[in-house]
Design a protein around this motif. Structure first.
Motif, PDB file in Angstrom:
ATOM      1  N   CYS A 269       0.826  -1.209   0.000  1.00 46.23           N
ATOM      2  CA  CYS A 269       0.000   0.000   0.000  1.00 46.23           C
ATOM      3  C   CYS A 269       0.862   1.262   0.000  1.00 46.23           C
ATOM      4  O   CYS A 269       0.539   2.251  -0.675  1.00 46.23           O
ATOM      5  CB  CYS A 269      -0.939  -0.010   1.199  1.00 46.23           C
ATOM      6  N   PHE A 270       1.944   1.240   0.763  1.00 41.66           N
ATOM      7  CA  PHE A 270       2.844   2.389   0.799  1.00 41.66           C
ATOM      8  C   PHE A 270       3.444   2.659  -0.578  1.00 41.66           C
ATOM      9  O   PHE A 270       3.464   3.803  -1.046  1.00 41.66           O
ATOM     10  CB  PHE A 270       3.941   2.152   1.819  1.00 41.66           C
ATOM     11  N   GLU A 271       3.918   1.614  -1.244  1.00 40.47           N
ATOM     12  CA  GLU A 271       4.504   1.792  -2.568  1.00 40.47           C
ATOM     13  C   GLU A 271       3.474   2.307  -3.571  1.00 40.47           C
ATOM     14  O   GLU A 271       3.790   3.159  -4.411  1.00 40.47           O
ATOM     15  CB  GLU A 271       5.098   0.470  -3.051  1.00 40.47           C
ATOM     16  N   ALA A 272       2.244   1.804  -3.459  1.00 46.35           N
ATOM     17  CA  ALA A 272       1.186   2.301  -4.345  1.00 46.35           C
ATOM     18  C   ALA A 272       0.925   3.783  -4.091  1.00 46.35           C
ATOM     19  O   ALA A 272       0.712   4.564  -5.036  1.00 46.35           O
ATOM     20  CB  ALA A 272      -0.092   1.492  -4.137  1.00 46.35           C
ATOM     21  N   ALA A 273       0.957   4.197  -2.817  1.00 49.56           N
ATOM     22  CA  ALA A 273       0.709   5.601  -2.477  1.00 49.56           C
ATOM     23  C   ALA A 273       1.837   6.497  -2.979  1.00 49.56           C
ATOM     24  O   ALA A 273       1.587   7.600  -3.500  1.00 49.56           O
ATOM     25  CB  ALA A 273       0.551   5.745  -0.968  1.00 49.56           C
ATOM     26  N   VAL A 274       3.085   6.054  -2.848  1.00 49.75           N
ATOM     27  CA  VAL A 274       4.213   6.852  -3.332  1.00 49.75           C
ATOM     28  C   VAL A 274       4.145   7.015  -4.849  1.00 49.75           C
ATOM     29  O   VAL A 274       4.302   8.130  -5.379  1.00 49.75           O
ATOM     30  CB  VAL A 274       5.547   6.194  -2.915  1.00 49.75           C
ATOM     31  N   ASP A 275       3.929   5.929  -5.548  1.00 47.05           N
ATOM     32  CA  ASP A 275       3.850   6.000  -7.013  1.00 47.05           C
ATOM     33  C   ASP A 275       2.718   6.921  -7.453  1.00 47.05           C
ATOM     34  O   ASP A 275       2.882   7.724  -8.385  1.00 47.05           O
ATOM     35  CB  ASP A 275       3.644   4.600  -7.597  1.00 47.05           C
ATOM     36  N   TYR A 276       1.577   6.792  -6.784  1.00 46.67           N
ATOM     37  CA  TYR A 276       0.429   7.619  -7.150  1.00 46.67           C
ATOM     38  C   TYR A 276       0.704   9.090  -6.858  1.00 46.67           C
ATOM     39  O   TYR A 276       0.384   9.972  -7.668  1.00 46.67           O
ATOM     40  CB  TYR A 276      -0.798   7.145  -6.367  1.00 46.67           C
ATOM     41  N   ALA A 277       1.311   9.357  -5.705  1.00 43.82           N
ATOM     42  CA  ALA A 277       1.571  10.747  -5.317  1.00 43.82           C
ATOM     43  C   ALA A 277       2.538  11.434  -6.272  1.00 43.82           C
ATOM     44  O   ALA A 277       2.473  12.658  -6.464  1.00 43.82           O
ATOM     45  CB  ALA A 277       2.116  10.790  -3.893  1.00 43.82           C
ATOM     46  N   LYS A 278       3.432  10.678  -6.890  1.00 40.55           N
ATOM     47  CA  LYS A 278       4.394  11.279  -7.815  1.00 40.55           C
ATOM     48  C   LYS A 278       3.819  11.496  -9.213  1.00 40.55           C
ATOM     49  O   LYS A 278       4.357  12.295  -9.989  1.00 40.55           O
ATOM     50  CB  LYS A 278       5.648  10.391  -7.898  1.00 40.55           C
ATOM     51  N   ARG A 280       0.083  11.677  -9.843  1.00 41.15           N
ATOM     52  CA  ARG A 280      -1.227  12.322  -9.817  1.00 41.15           C
ATOM     53  C   ARG A 280      -1.060  13.831  -9.649  1.00 41.15           C
ATOM     54  O   ARG A 280      -0.455  14.295  -8.663  1.00 41.15           O
ATOM     55  CB  ARG A 280      -2.053  11.763  -8.662  1.00 41.15           C
ATOM     56  N   GLU A 281      -1.580  14.600 -10.582  1.00 41.62           N
ATOM     57  CA  GLU A 281      -1.439  16.057 -10.524  1.00 41.62           C
ATOM     58  C   GLU A 281      -2.748  16.716 -10.115  1.00 41.62           C
ATOM     59  O   GLU A 281      -3.824  16.355 -10.593  1.00 41.62           O
ATOM     60  CB  GLU A 281      -0.973  16.606 -11.874  1.00 41.62           C
ATOM     61  N   GLN A 282      -2.637  17.678  -9.234  1.00 40.81           N
ATOM     62  CA  GLN A 282      -3.731  18.558  -8.832  1.00 40.81           C
ATOM     63  C   GLN A 282      -3.141  19.947  -8.620  1.00 40.81           C
ATOM     64  O   GLN A 282      -1.998  20.074  -8.140  1.00 40.81           O
ATOM     65  CB  GLN A 282      -4.389  18.072  -7.549  1.00 40.81           C
ATOM     66  N   PHE A 283      -3.891  20.958  -8.998  1.00 40.58           N
ATOM     67  CA  PHE A 283      -3.436  22.345  -8.840  1.00 40.58           C
ATOM     68  C   PHE A 283      -2.094  22.566  -9.527  1.00 40.58           C
ATOM     69  O   PHE A 283      -1.228  23.300  -9.043  1.00 40.58           O
ATOM     70  CB  PHE A 283      -3.364  22.737  -7.356  1.00 40.58           C
ATOM     71  N   GLY A 284      -1.900  21.859 -10.641  1.00 49.90           N
ATOM     72  CA  GLY A 284      -0.752  22.122 -11.490  1.00 49.90           C
ATOM     73  C   GLY A 284       0.531  21.406 -11.148  1.00 49.90           C
ATOM     74  O   GLY A 284       1.573  21.657 -11.758  1.00 49.90           O
ATOM     75  N   ARG A 285       0.508  20.472 -10.176  1.00 47.08           N
ATOM     76  CA  ARG A 285       1.733  19.727  -9.856  1.00 47.08           C
ATOM     77  C   ARG A 285       1.369  18.419  -9.152  1.00 47.08           C
ATOM     78  O   ARG A 285       0.249  18.251  -8.667  1.00 47.08           O
ATOM     79  CB  ARG A 285       2.658  20.557  -8.973  1.00 47.08           C
ATOM     80  N   PHE A 290       3.041  18.311  -2.212  1.00 43.07           N
ATOM     81  CA  PHE A 290       2.360  19.092  -1.184  1.00 43.07           C
ATOM     82  C   PHE A 290       2.751  18.610   0.209  1.00 43.07           C
ATOM     83  O   PHE A 290       2.984  17.421   0.440  1.00 43.07           O
ATOM     84  CB  PHE A 290       0.844  18.996  -1.362  1.00 43.07           C
ATOM     85  N   GLN A 291       2.821  19.538   1.141  1.00 41.07           N
ATOM     86  CA  GLN A 291       3.317  19.222   2.470  1.00 41.07           C
ATOM     87  C   GLN A 291       2.476  18.160   3.173  1.00 41.07           C
ATOM     88  O   GLN A 291       3.019  17.243   3.817  1.00 41.07           O
ATOM     89  CB  GLN A 291       3.384  20.488   3.321  1.00 41.07           C
ATOM     90  N   LEU A 292       1.151  18.259   3.065  1.00 36.15           N
ATOM     91  CA  LEU A 292       0.312  17.304   3.779  1.00 36.15           C
ATOM     92  C   LEU A 292       0.505  15.887   3.253  1.00 36.15           C
ATOM     93  O   LEU A 292       0.518  14.926   4.024  1.00 36.15           O
ATOM     94  CB  LEU A 292      -1.160  17.716   3.682  1.00 36.15           C
ATOM     95  N   THR A 348      -6.385   7.420   1.474  1.00 35.12           N
ATOM     96  CA  THR A 348      -6.677   8.845   1.382  1.00 35.12           C
ATOM     97  C   THR A 348      -5.829   9.517   0.303  1.00 35.12           C
ATOM     98  O   THR A 348      -6.279  10.457  -0.347  1.00 35.12           O
ATOM     99  CB  THR A 348      -6.440   9.545   2.728  1.00 35.12           C
ATOM    100  N   ILE A 349      -4.614   9.052   0.115  1.00 36.75           N
ATOM    101  CA  ILE A 349      -3.748   9.626  -0.912  1.00 36.75           C
ATOM    102  C   ILE A 349      -4.269   9.277  -2.297  1.00 36.75           C
ATOM    103  O   ILE A 349      -4.250  10.113  -3.218  1.00 36.75           O
ATOM    104  CB  ILE A 349      -2.299   9.142  -0.730  1.00 36.75           C
ATOM    105  N   LEU A 350      -4.776   8.066  -2.472  1.00 31.06           N
ATOM    106  CA  LEU A 350      -5.302   7.665  -3.771  1.00 31.06           C
ATOM    107  C   LEU A 350      -6.702   8.202  -4.028  1.00 31.06           C
ATOM    108  O   LEU A 350      -7.198   8.099  -5.160  1.00 31.06           O
ATOM    109  CB  LEU A 350      -5.319   6.135  -3.891  1.00 31.06           C
ATOM    110  N   GLY A 351      -7.337   8.743  -3.009  1.00 31.53           N
ATOM    111  CA  GLY A 351      -8.674   9.278  -3.192  1.00 31.53           C
ATOM    112  C   GLY A 351      -9.640   8.189  -3.640  1.00 31.53           C
ATOM    113  O   GLY A 351      -9.610   7.060  -3.160  1.00 31.53           O
TER     114      GLY A 351
END
Length: 396
Positions: A269-278, A280-285, A290-292, A348-351
Motif C-alpha cells: 500500500c505504501f509503494e502504491a501511495a508513493v507511485d500515485y503521489a508522484k 497524480r497532478e492537482q493544482f498544477g503539480r 504538497f506538504q500534507l 486517502t492519498i489515492l482518493g
C-alpha cells in the motif's frame, strides 16, 4: 573528502538500510519468493478477490512446495529447514501479494505441519509431512468453534474412546484451507483434557462446507469443519500434544509469520501511495509535492520500517531460541495495527482510486481486518502484555 560523501546514498525503498542486516542467502530467498508472487499471484489476485475464490489453490500449493515455502522453518521430512528470519521474509513477500496466499502457507506450515512435527509420532510425521512439504497434501487446523474463539478451553468438540478407537463429534469455524485439505489437525476435549488428532478428510462423517459471502480474505478458502461420529484409530491422536499448550504453541508460531506478513501488505500500500503521489497532478503539480501528502508518506514510512525492524529482531530471537510468546503478541499487536493505519492513509492519498481493485490498497485493507482478529484479537494480545507487565491476570 567530506564526511557525507563517504555515506551510501539514501534508498527510499530501504531508508534504514535494513537489507544490510541480511545475509546473501536471506536476500536470495526473499527475492525468489517476491519473483514467484509477481509472476503467479499479482496478475490474477484482483480477479480472484473480486470473484471470492482461489481457483488455482492446489497448483499454487505444489509450486510453493517446490519453492520450499511449506513448513519452511521445520527440519527434516522434506522441509527446507530455513531460519526464522528467512521464513519471515517469505511471509512478508507473500502477504505483499495477498494475505490469502500468506494464510495458505501459514496454516499449512506453522499450524498443521508444525503441530504434527512437534507433537506427532514418528509414523505420523513420516506419513504426512513429506507430502505436505511438497504441496501434494494441503492441511488445515481446527481449533476455533462457532461459539468459542478467544476462549478455546471451552471448546465443545469432543473425542470419546470406543474400544481402541476414538470417535469425534463437533464443529470448527473459520478454518483456512478446510474444504481443500487432505488432512486436518483437530483439537477436541477428551476425558483426559484437550488433545490433538490427525484426521484424514476422507474419513466417514467428516465434511468441510466452504464459507461464502466474505468481504475479507476473499482470495482464500475458508470453511467450517463438521465432525459427525468420525471414527479414528488409536494412533490418530498426537501423542505429545496435551492440554492447551499444544494448540497455543502452534498459534504462537503462526503469529510470528503474521508479524512479518502484515508489513508486506503495508509495504504494498505504501509503494502504491508513493507511485500515485508522484504521478497524480492537482493544482498544477504532483500531489506528492504538497506538504500534507509528504507528511503522510513520511509517517507511513516510519511505521513500516519500524515494523520490519521489529519483525527482524523477533526473528533473530526465535533463531536463538529466546523468543517468548509475549514478544510475539507484542509484534502482532503493533504490526497489524500499524499496517491497517498505513493502508487507510494510502487510501486517502489515492482518493477515489483507492477503492478500486486496479490498485491493491482496499484489498489489503479489508484483508487486514481479518488478520487483526484471527490468531488472537487485539484485546487478547493487550491482555497478554498486560499480564506480563503487571503480573496480574485480567483474562477472567
Amino acid at each position: 573528502m567530506s564526511e557525507s560523501s563517504k555515506l551510501p546514498p539514501f534508498d527510499p525503498a530501504d531508508p534504514l538500510g535494513l537489507d544490510e542486516l541480511l545475509e546473501p542467502e536471506d536476500l536470495g530467498i526473499r527475492d525468489t519468493v517476491r519473483a514467484w508472487a509477481a509472476d503467479r499471484v499479482l496478475p490474477h489476485v484482483a480477479e480472484w478477490y473480486e470473484k471470492g475464490e482461489l481457483p488455482e489453490i492446489r497448483e499454487l500449493a505444489r509450486e510453493l512446495g517446490e519453492l520450499g515455502a511449506l513448513g519452511m522453518s521445520l527440519k527434516g521430512y522434506g522441509c527446507a529447514g530455513a531460519s526464522a528470519v528467512q521464513y519471515g521474509l517469505a511471509c512478508l513477500e507473500l502477504e505483499a501479494a495477498d494475505s490469502g496466499i500468506r494464510s495458505l502457507v501459514s496454516v499449512q506450515g506453522s499450524l498443521a505441519m508444525y503441530a504434527i512435527h512437534r507433537f506427532g509420532s514418528e509414523a505420523q510425521k513420516q506419513q504426512w509431512l513429506p507430502r505436505m512439504a511438497a504441496g501434494e497434501v494441503i492441511g488445515c487446523f481446527g481449533l476455533t468453534e462457532p461459539d468459542h474463539g478467544s476462549d478455546p478451553a471451552s471448546m465443545r468438540t469432543y473425542a470419546k474412546r470406543d474400544g481402541t478407537d476414538w470417535v469425534l463429534n463437533g464443529r470448527k469455524m473459520w478454518i483456512t484451507n478446510g474444504s481443500v485439505a487432505g488432512v486436518a489437525v483437530v483439537w477436541a476435549q477428551t476425558e483426559d483434557g484437550i488433545r490433538g488428532f490427525v484426521v484424514p478428510t476422507d474419513s466417514a462423517g467428516f465434511s468441510a462446507p466452504e464459507i461464502k459471502h466474505k468481504w475479507s480474505l476473499r482470495a482464500s478458502v475458508t470453511s467450517e469443519l463438521v465432525l459427525d461420529e468420525v471414527r479414528l484409530p488409536a494412533d490418530a491422536v498426537l501423542p505429545e500434544g496435551t492440554g492447551l499448550r499444544g494448540p497455543l504453541s502452534c498459534l504462537s508460531h503462526a503469529r510470528y509469520g503474521i508479524v512479518w506478513g502484515a508489513m508486506g501488505a503495508a509495504r504494498s500500500c505504501f509503494e502504491a501511495a508513493v507511485d500515485y503521489a508522484k504521478s497524480r497532478e492537482q493544482f498544477g503539480r504532483p500531489i506528492g509535492g504538497f506538504q500534507l501528502t509528504q507528511a503522510k508518506l513520511a509517517d507511513m514510512a516510519v511505521e513500516l520500517h519500524k515494523g520490519i525492524l521489529l519483525a527482524h529482531h523477533l526473528g533473530r530471537r526465535m533463531d536463538a531460541g529466546r523468543l517468548r510468546p509475549e514478544q510475539v503478541s507484542f509484534g502482532k499487536l503493533n504490526n497489524v495495527r500499524e499496517a491497517i493505519e498505513i493502508c487507510r492513509t494510502a487510501r486517502t492519498i489515492l482518493g477515489a482510486n483507492g477503492i478500486s481493485l486496479e490498485y491493491p490498497v482496499m484489498r489489503h485493507a479489508t484483508n487486514l481486518e481479518s488478520v487483526l482478529t484471527y490468531e488472537g484479537t487485539v484485546e487478547m494480545h493487550q491482555l497478554v502484555l498486560g499480564k506480563a507487565l503487571t503480573g496480574l491476570d485480567a483474562f477472567r
